[in-house]
Design a protein around this motif. Sequence first.
Motif, PDB file in Angstrom:
ATOM      1  N   ALA A   1      -2.545  37.207 -15.351  1.00  0.00           N
ATOM      2  CA  ALA A   1      -4.001  37.132 -15.433  1.00  0.00           C
ATOM      3  C   ALA A   1      -4.538  36.518 -14.149  1.00  0.00           C
ATOM      4  O   ALA A   1      -4.013  35.516 -13.671  1.00  0.00           O
ATOM      5  N   CYS A   2      -5.574  37.122 -13.601  1.00  0.00           N
ATOM      6  CA  CYS A   2      -6.289  36.509 -12.480  1.00  0.00           C
ATOM      7  C   CYS A   2      -7.501  35.788 -13.044  1.00  0.00           C
ATOM      8  O   CYS A   2      -8.267  36.356 -13.837  1.00  0.00           O
ATOM      9  N   VAL A   3      -7.668  34.529 -12.647  1.00  0.00           N
ATOM     10  CA  VAL A   3      -8.784  33.718 -13.133  1.00  0.00           C
ATOM     11  C   VAL A   3      -9.592  33.225 -11.936  1.00  0.00           C
ATOM     12  O   VAL A   3      -9.046  32.985 -10.858  1.00  0.00           O
ATOM     13  N   PHE A   4     -10.900  33.078 -12.153  1.00  0.00           N
ATOM     14  CA  PHE A   4     -11.821  32.849 -11.040  1.00  0.00           C
ATOM     15  C   PHE A   4     -12.706  31.637 -11.320  1.00  0.00           C
ATOM     16  O   PHE A   4     -13.304  31.544 -12.394  1.00  0.00           O
ATOM     17  N   PRO A   5     -12.793  30.704 -10.352  1.00  0.00           N
ATOM     18  CA  PRO A   5     -13.511  29.450 -10.571  1.00  0.00           C
ATOM     19  C   PRO A   5     -15.020  29.619 -10.577  1.00  0.00           C
ATOM     20  O   PRO A   5     -15.570  30.589 -10.051  1.00  0.00           O
ATOM     21  N   GLY A   6     -15.681  28.603 -11.155  1.00  0.00           N
ATOM     22  CA  GLY A   6     -17.132  28.588 -11.218  1.00  0.00           C
ATOM     23  C   GLY A   6     -17.735  27.491 -10.364  1.00  0.00           C
ATOM     24  O   GLY A   6     -17.074  26.910  -9.498  1.00  0.00           O
ATOM     25  N   GLN A   7     -18.999  27.197 -10.637  1.00  0.00           N
ATOM     26  CA  GLN A   7     -19.748  26.243  -9.837  1.00  0.00           C
ATOM     27  C   GLN A   7     -19.097  24.862  -9.891  1.00  0.00           C
ATOM     28  O   GLN A   7     -18.599  24.439 -10.928  1.00  0.00           O
ATOM     29  N   GLY A   8     -19.114  24.186  -8.768  1.00  0.00           N
ATOM     30  CA  GLY A   8     -18.446  22.901  -8.634  1.00  0.00           C
ATOM     31  C   GLY A   8     -17.255  22.985  -7.702  1.00  0.00           C
ATOM     32  O   GLY A   8     -16.800  21.982  -7.157  1.00  0.00           O
ATOM     33  N   ALA A   9     -16.741  24.211  -7.494  1.00  0.00           N
ATOM     34  CA  ALA A   9     -15.579  24.406  -6.621  1.00  0.00           C
ATOM     35  C   ALA A   9     -15.976  24.577  -5.158  1.00  0.00           C
ATOM     36  O   ALA A   9     -15.117  24.579  -4.280  1.00  0.00           O
ATOM     37  N   GLN A  10     -17.265  24.707  -4.886  1.00  0.00           N
ATOM     38  CA  GLN A  10     -17.730  24.974  -3.516  1.00  0.00           C
ATOM     39  C   GLN A  10     -17.446  23.808  -2.582  1.00  0.00           C
ATOM     40  O   GLN A  10     -17.426  22.650  -2.994  1.00  0.00           O
ATOM     41  N   THR A  11     -17.230  24.139  -1.328  1.00  0.00           N
ATOM     42  CA  THR A  11     -17.020  23.110  -0.300  1.00  0.00           C
ATOM     43  C   THR A  11     -17.419  23.675   1.055  1.00  0.00           C
ATOM     44  O   THR A  11     -17.212  24.874   1.321  1.00  0.00           O
ATOM     45  N   VAL A  12     -18.019  22.850   1.896  1.00  0.00           N
ATOM     46  CA  VAL A  12     -18.397  23.307   3.235  1.00  0.00           C
ATOM     47  C   VAL A  12     -17.138  23.735   3.991  1.00  0.00           C
ATOM     48  O   VAL A  12     -16.122  23.050   3.981  1.00  0.00           O
ATOM     49  N   GLY A  13     -17.206  24.891   4.627  1.00  0.00           N
ATOM     50  CA  GLY A  13     -16.042  25.467   5.306  1.00  0.00           C
ATOM     51  C   GLY A  13     -15.389  26.563   4.503  1.00  0.00           C
ATOM     52  O   GLY A  13     -14.481  27.248   5.011  1.00  0.00           O
ATOM     53  N   MET A  14     -15.838  26.773   3.277  1.00  0.00           N
ATOM     54  CA  MET A  14     -15.219  27.774   2.401  1.00  0.00           C
ATOM     55  C   MET A  14     -15.286  29.163   3.042  1.00  0.00           C
ATOM     56  O   MET A  14     -16.329  29.606   3.511  1.00  0.00           O
ATOM     57  N   GLY A  15     -14.127  29.816   3.078  1.00  0.00           N
ATOM     58  CA  GLY A  15     -14.042  31.175   3.593  1.00  0.00           C
ATOM     59  C   GLY A  15     -13.863  31.293   5.093  1.00  0.00           C
ATOM     60  O   GLY A  15     -13.529  32.372   5.591  1.00  0.00           O
ATOM     61  N   LYS A  16     -14.078  30.196   5.828  1.00  0.00           N
ATOM     62  CA  LYS A  16     -14.026  30.284   7.294  1.00  0.00           C
ATOM     63  C   LYS A  16     -12.634  30.677   7.779  1.00  0.00           C
ATOM     64  O   LYS A  16     -12.484  31.468   8.725  1.00  0.00           O
ATOM     65  N   ASP A  17     -11.585  30.131   7.148  1.00  0.00           N
ATOM     66  CA  ASP A  17     -10.219  30.468   7.559  1.00  0.00           C
ATOM     67  C   ASP A  17      -9.901  31.931   7.289  1.00  0.00           C
ATOM     68  O   ASP A  17      -9.146  32.565   8.031  1.00  0.00           O
ATOM     69  N   LEU A  18     -10.502  32.489   6.232  1.00  0.00           N
ATOM     70  CA  LEU A  18     -10.293  33.910   5.940  1.00  0.00           C
ATOM     71  C   LEU A  18     -10.939  34.768   7.014  1.00  0.00           C
ATOM     72  O   LEU A  18     -10.357  35.749   7.492  1.00  0.00           O
TER      73      LEU A  18
END
Length: 313
Positions: free
Chosen positions: A5-22
């Motif tokens: 099963a793939c599970v996906f997080p909700g609000q509260g998991a955000q952080t500045v810099g998210m996705g930049k490494d991708l």
Amino acid sequence: MGKVACVFPGQGAQTVGMGKDLYEHLPESREMFAKINDTLGFDLTSIMFEGPEDKLRLTYHTQPALLAVSAILFRALADKGLKPDYVAGHSLGEYSALVAADALSFEDGLKTVFERGRLMDRAVPAGQGAMAAVLGAEREALQELCARISEETGLVELANVNCPGQIVVSGSAAGVQAVVENGKAAGAKRVIPLEVSGPFHSSLMQPAADGLREVLTSVNVQAPSVPLIANVTAQPVQAAEEIRQLLVKQVVAPVLWEDSVRVLLDKGVDTFIEVGTGTVLAGLIKKIDRQANIVSVHSYEALQACLEEGAYA
């Protein structure tokens, strides 16, 4: 072999810099990053990569940002052969799950959660609603306490049934404060007020649910390619119209996360892949079943480790 099963997080998991490494290390992701700003009509990627934090924390920025990172990470896994047997998401994460299962396009997912965020932000005037995490209480006892407080003081309801010993309540500021003060009557060890912008997943959010119903009438929802375990029912759903109805109800109904994970376990899932920012869901799942195999794919480094180890093969 067990199921995945793939599970996906909700609000509260955000952080500045998210996705930049991708963006920096995964060239094939850049087309999706470009679609974020093109679809929304403003530069969300700069807010994701650079902040400031208070701007990222605005719910109508947080929601599409989290969906975007989850969708980009899932696409990278799917391109290498990942085909989950089920998908599920925690609150906002349910939209990421629907994008992963081809029930929503990436662009429609972004637009819908942006509007969802705006509707949720406007539903209850600042200061009138609140949420709190209740640790150590049994669900039934807490539900009884909330019902009593709702009659005597102010509305308060179960919002997130996360795992054994962790339930979030939501409602009026007075009602939530009464739970903070009287939580021990329901067996709570601690009650922790949360820094949130509204009483999410409570009936006070009905104006947002009504607005979202209108938004979803013009969104193309397809039957998902794999079953989604819905927050509201903790049961598989594959009919497009039922998904639409459950997404509206989800705004005012509790997220039955513990129940959803138990259903997945009963259906033979033994590997959970958390796809998106943070590791919150991994922690919750471990508290539900210590034997579950859990992989958190939350960064480029974690993605590479997952692919090298063949964690889902």
